[in-house]
Design a protein around this motif. Structure first.
Motif, short mmCIF file in Angstrom:
data_model
loop_
_atom_site.label_atom_id
_atom_site.label_comp_id
_atom_site.label_asym_id
_atom_site.label_seq_id
_atom_site.Cartn_x
_atom_site.Cartn_y
_atom_site.Cartn_z
N HIS A 67 0.77 -1.23 0.03
CA HIS A 67 -0.06 0.05 0.02
C HIS A 67 0.71 1.32 0.13
N TYR A 68 2.14 1.20 0.83
CA TYR A 68 2.71 2.37 0.74
C TYR A 68 3.54 2.62 -0.61
N ALA A 69 4.01 1.69 -1.14
CA ALA A 69 4.88 1.77 -2.38
C ALA A 69 3.81 2.39 -3.53
N ALA A 70 2.40 2.09 -3.45
CA ALA A 70 1.42 2.80 -4.27
C ALA A 70 1.40 3.93 -3.69
N ARG A 71 1.33 4.24 -2.64
CA ARG A 71 0.91 5.39 -1.96
C ARG A 71 2.13 6.69 -2.38
N SER A 72 3.13 6.17 -2.23
CA SER A 72 4.37 6.93 -2.82
C SER A 72 4.16 7.62 -4.28
N ILE A 73 3.98 6.80 -5.02
CA ILE A 73 3.86 7.01 -6.52
C ILE A 73 2.67 7.81 -6.53
N HIS A 74 1.67 7.64 -6.27
CA HIS A 74 0.36 8.21 -6.07
C HIS A 74 0.75 9.89 -5.47
N LEU A 75 1.28 9.84 -4.32
CA LEU A 75 1.71 11.47 -4.01
C LEU A 75 2.53 11.87 -5.29
N ARG A 76 3.64 11.26 -5.49
CA ARG A 76 4.48 11.80 -6.55
C ARG A 76 3.95 12.19 -7.82
N LYS A 77 3.29 11.36 -8.28
CA LYS A 77 2.74 11.67 -9.75
C LYS A 77 1.30 12.23 -9.72
N VAL A 78 0.46 12.19 -8.66
CA VAL A 78 -0.91 12.63 -8.97
C VAL A 78 -1.30 13.82 -7.81
N ILE A 79 -1.11 13.42 -6.58
CA ILE A 79 -1.42 14.30 -5.47
C ILE A 79 -0.69 15.45 -5.31
N ARG A 80 0.52 15.51 -5.17
CA ARG A 80 1.32 16.72 -4.78
C ARG A 80 1.24 17.67 -6.14
N PRO A 81 1.29 17.12 -7.54
CA PRO A 81 1.37 17.95 -8.49
C PRO A 81 0.07 18.59 -8.71
N GLU A 82 -1.13 17.89 -8.30
CA GLU A 82 -2.33 18.66 -8.51
C GLU A 82 -2.68 19.57 -7.18
N LEU A 83 -2.20 19.43 -6.16
CA LEU A 83 -2.17 20.46 -4.97
C LEU A 83 -1.31 21.44 -5.53
N ARG A 84 -0.27 21.10 -6.02
CA ARG A 84 0.62 22.54 -6.41
C ARG A 84 -0.02 23.18 -7.49
N LYS A 85 -1.10 22.85 -8.01
CA LYS A 85 -1.68 23.61 -9.30
C LYS A 85 -2.91 24.52 -8.71
N GLY A 86 -2.95 24.03 -7.28
CA GLY A 86 -4.25 24.81 -6.72
C GLY A 86 -5.47 24.03 -6.48
N ASN A 87 -5.42 22.88 -7.42
CA ASN A 87 -6.73 22.10 -7.39
C ASN A 87 -7.36 21.33 -6.07
N ILE A 88 -8.38 20.90 -6.20
CA ILE A 88 -8.80 20.12 -4.96
C ILE A 88 -8.57 18.51 -5.06
N VAL A 89 -7.93 17.94 -4.26
CA VAL A 89 -7.83 16.65 -4.43
C VAL A 89 -8.54 15.94 -3.65
N ILE A 90 -9.55 14.93 -4.18
CA ILE A 90 -10.31 14.02 -3.10
C ILE A 90 -9.86 12.54 -3.33
N SER A 91 -9.32 12.02 -2.26
CA SER A 91 -8.81 10.52 -2.59
C SER A 91 -9.83 9.41 -1.76
N ASP A 92 -10.36 8.56 -2.33
CA ASP A 92 -11.05 7.54 -1.77
C ASP A 92 -10.12 6.52 -1.11
N ARG A 93 -9.94 6.94 0.27
CA ARG A 93 -9.11 6.20 0.99
C ARG A 93 -7.52 6.66 0.74
#
Ligand code: TYD
Length: 208
Positions: A67-93
Motif C-alpha cells: 500500500h505504501y509503495a502505491a501511495r508513494s507514487i500516487h503522491l509523487r505523480k498525482v496528489i502533490r502535482p495537483e495540489l501545487r496547481k491549486g486544485n482540490i484533490v479528493i482521495s477515496d482512502r
C-alpha cells in the motif's frame, strides 16, 4: 485542499467521494478524484496484486508495504502535482486506511506505520478526512466482502473483524481531531452528501 474519505467497506465512501467531486465542480472548483490503492497505472497494478487471485498470500506487514509503495507514487505523480496547481484533490482512502486495516485489524506494529508515514507522506497530510462511520454489527448487510474470484478470499471478514477496523478509525479521529470529520453513514445518501458538502464549503471559506 486535500480531502480524504475513509470508512469500512460498505460505508458508502466511493459514492460520497464522487458526489462531493460533482458538487464542488458545480461550484466551479477544479477537482481531481482519485483512489487508493490505485490512482496511478502502477498503483492499479499493486491493487491487482493485493486483490487478485493470489492476494490472500500477503500478510498484514506485506500488505502495508505494498500500500505504501502505491501511495508513494500516487503522491509523487498525482496528489502533490495537483495540489501545487491549486486544485482540490479528493482521495477515496489514504494512509488512515493502513492504520485502520493493517494496524487495527491486522495488528502490525505502530512504529512501522509511523516510519512509513514520515518517509512516504513527507508532510503531505489531508486537510480534511471524512470518516463515514458505520457500526458493522448494526448494519451487517452493508459490509462488502471483496472479491471472490477464488470463492473465499477475505471470507474471514466478519462484523467482529470490521469492528476492529472501526475502532482504529475512531482512535485515529480522536488523535487527529483537527482534520477528522465523522459522519453517520447510516443516514440516507442525500443527507450524508449534504452534510459533507456543508462541512467542506465551511473549510474552504475558512481557508480563503
Ligand atoms: P476499496 O476499493 O476502497 O473498496 P470499498 O469500496 O469496498 O471500501 O477497498 C480497498 C480495500 O483495501 C479495503 O478493504 C480496504 C483495503 N485497504 C487496506 O487494507 N489498506 C490500505 O492502506 C488501503 C488504502 C486499503
Amino acid at each position: 485542499m486535500f480531502i480524504t474519505f475513509e470508512g469500512i467497506d460498505g460505508s458508502g465512501k466511493s459514492t460520497q467521494a464522487r458526489l462531493l467531486a460533482e458538487n464542488l465542480r458545480t461550484l466551479d472548483h477544479t477537482v481531481v478524484l482519485t483512489r487508493e490503492p490505485g490512482g496511478t497505472e502502477l498503483g492499479e497494478r499493486v491493487r491487482d496484486l493485493l486483490f487478485g487471485l493470489d492476494g490472500r498470500h500477503w500478510d498484514p506487514t506485506e500488505q502495508a508495504l505494498l500500500h505504501y509503495a502505491a501511495r508513494s507514487i500516487h503522491l509523487r505523480k498525482v496528489i502533490r502535482p495537483e495540489l501545487r496547481k491549486g486544485n482540490i484533490v479528493i482521495s477515496d482512502r489514504f494512509h488512515d486506511s493502513s492504520w485502520a486495516y493493517q494496524w487495527g485489524a491486522g495488528n502490525i506494529r505502530k512504529d512501522l506505520l509511523s516510519t512509513l508515514d514520515s518517509h512516504v507522506l513527507g508532510g503531505t497530510v489531508p486537510d480534511m478526512t471524512i470518516l463515514l462511520d458505520l457500526d458493522p454489527e448494526e448494519c451487517p448487510g452493508r459490509l462488502t466482502y471483496r472479491l471472490p474470484e477464488d470463492g473465499n478470499h477475505f471470507d474471514h471478514r466478519s462484523p467482529l473483524w470490521f469492528q476492529g477496523v472501526r475502532e482504529a478509525y475512531l482512535e485515529r479521529a480522536r488523535l487527529h481531531s483537527e482534520r477528522f470529520y465523522i459522519v453517520d453513514a447510516s443516514q440516507s445518501i442525500e443527507v450524508v452528501a449534504d452534510t459533507i458538502l456543508h462541512m467542506v464549503r465551511e473549510k474552504i471559506d475558512e481557508q480563503c
